[in-house]
Design a protein around this motif. Structure first.
Motif, mmCIF file in Angstrom:
data_model
loop_
_atom_site.group_PDB
_atom_site.id
_atom_site.type_symbol
_atom_site.label_atom_id
_atom_site.label_comp_id
_atom_site.label_asym_id
_atom_site.label_seq_id
_atom_site.Cartn_x
_atom_site.Cartn_y
_atom_site.Cartn_z
ATOM 1 N N LEU A 145 4.585 -14.474 1.991
ATOM 2 C CA LEU A 145 4.594 -13.799 3.194
ATOM 3 C C LEU A 145 5.867 -13.791 3.729
ATOM 4 O O LEU A 145 6.587 -12.650 4.357
ATOM 5 N N VAL A 177 -2.051 -11.602 0.141
ATOM 6 C CA VAL A 177 -0.711 -11.697 0.780
ATOM 7 C C VAL A 177 0.042 -10.590 1.128
ATOM 8 O O VAL A 177 0.496 -9.922 2.138
ATOM 9 N N HIS A 181 -1.948 -8.098 3.390
ATOM 10 C CA HIS A 181 -1.859 -8.593 4.736
ATOM 11 C C HIS A 181 -0.620 -8.179 5.448
ATOM 12 O O HIS A 181 -0.638 -7.489 6.730
ATOM 13 N N VAL A 182 0.614 -7.997 4.759
ATOM 14 C CA VAL A 182 1.693 -7.414 5.213
ATOM 15 C C VAL A 182 1.392 -5.955 5.394
ATOM 16 O O VAL A 182 1.983 -5.149 6.319
ATOM 17 N N GLY A 235 0.717 -7.143 8.706
ATOM 18 C CA GLY A 235 1.033 -8.486 8.950
ATOM 19 C C GLY A 235 2.165 -8.961 9.851
ATOM 20 O O GLY A 235 2.410 -10.269 10.026
ATOM 21 N N ASN A 282 0.427 -16.261 12.952
ATOM 22 C CA ASN A 282 -0.332 -16.545 11.540
ATOM 23 C C ASN A 282 -1.779 -16.765 11.652
ATOM 24 O O ASN A 282 -2.578 -17.496 10.536
ATOM 25 N N PHE A 319 -4.125 -14.876 9.272
ATOM 26 C CA PHE A 319 -3.664 -14.934 8.025
ATOM 27 C C PHE A 319 -4.065 -16.580 7.580
ATOM 28 O O PHE A 319 -4.747 -16.445 6.386
#
Length: 215
Positions: A94, A149, A152-153, A157, A193, A196
């Motif tokens: 991340l 991951v 998410h970005v 993210g 986070n 996440f």
């Protein structure tokens, strides 16, 4: 007499140095700025010199993905530490993606099957097998966690959970009482986070089931 050297060798270049400068250029000006001529200019050599280290533009782009992944720390995954190791890997990936947002589209679109990346996967599979995962499930673990991951970005993210639900702060509390209350609670949370980590913990719990059941 010493063996004759190529122009790339005379320039003192290494493959690693080429990709470090390419990454810095991509970070600064984006992927559109990347060309062999521009990269050669950044390195102070002619573009043709780079072909001693990078065969073509595709290899250059794959190398950027490799360079990004080289920043990811892979902790020990064996024994009882496998969950902590995967959690560290997820957070390290991340951080690397957020540090190089201009390269994220390459991570999404290119498998980047380089020898260095394959070695990383081989070592990770070996560690997961030692932790009790079958090889096929271990490969699913690597792809699923990496996909989580990256996703998410790509889907926001860079923003914390509170920012993501701020557009719900003005919903009608009479018509949508549950949604309004949930959004208000999220806005009061601390830490960028939180969402996440919530999803990551849920995934790791599911992977424990897969590890003990064989699937």
């Amino acid at each position: 007499m010493p063996a004759s050297r190529t122009r790339g060798q005379r320039a003192g270049l290494t493959r690693r140095a080429v990709f470090e400068v390419a990454m810095a250029l991509a970070d600064r000006e984006g992927l559109k700025a990347l060309s062999m001529r521009r990269l050669g200019s950044e390195l102070g050599v002619e573009a043709m010199t780079l072909y001693h280290h990078v065969s073509n533009k595709d290899a250059l782009l794959d190398g950027l993905v490799e360079q990004l992944l080289a920043e990811v720390v892979v902790s020990r995954l064996d024994g009882e530490s496998w969950q902590a190791g995967l959690r560290d890997y997820a957070h390290s990936l991340l951080a690397a993606l957020l540090a190089h947002p201009n390269v994220v589209p390459l991570v999404v679109s290119r498998p980047a099957v380089t020898s260095r990346n394959l070695r990383m996967m081989e070592d990770a599979l070996d560690a997961l097998r030692a932790a009790g995962f079958s090889l096929d499930v271990g490969l699913d673990v690597l792809h699923s966690l990496t996909g989580f991951v990256v996703g998410h970005v790509v889907t926001g993210g860079r923003r914390d959970a509170a920012e993501q639900v701020r557009h719900l702060s003005d919903v009608d509390v009479v018509e949508f009482p549950l949604l309004a209350e949930a959004a208000a609670r999220v806005e009061r949370r601390q830490g960028s986070n939180f969402r996440f980590d919530f999803a990551l913990d849920a995934m790791l719990a599911g992977l424990e089931v897969a590890r003990t059941s064989g699937r």
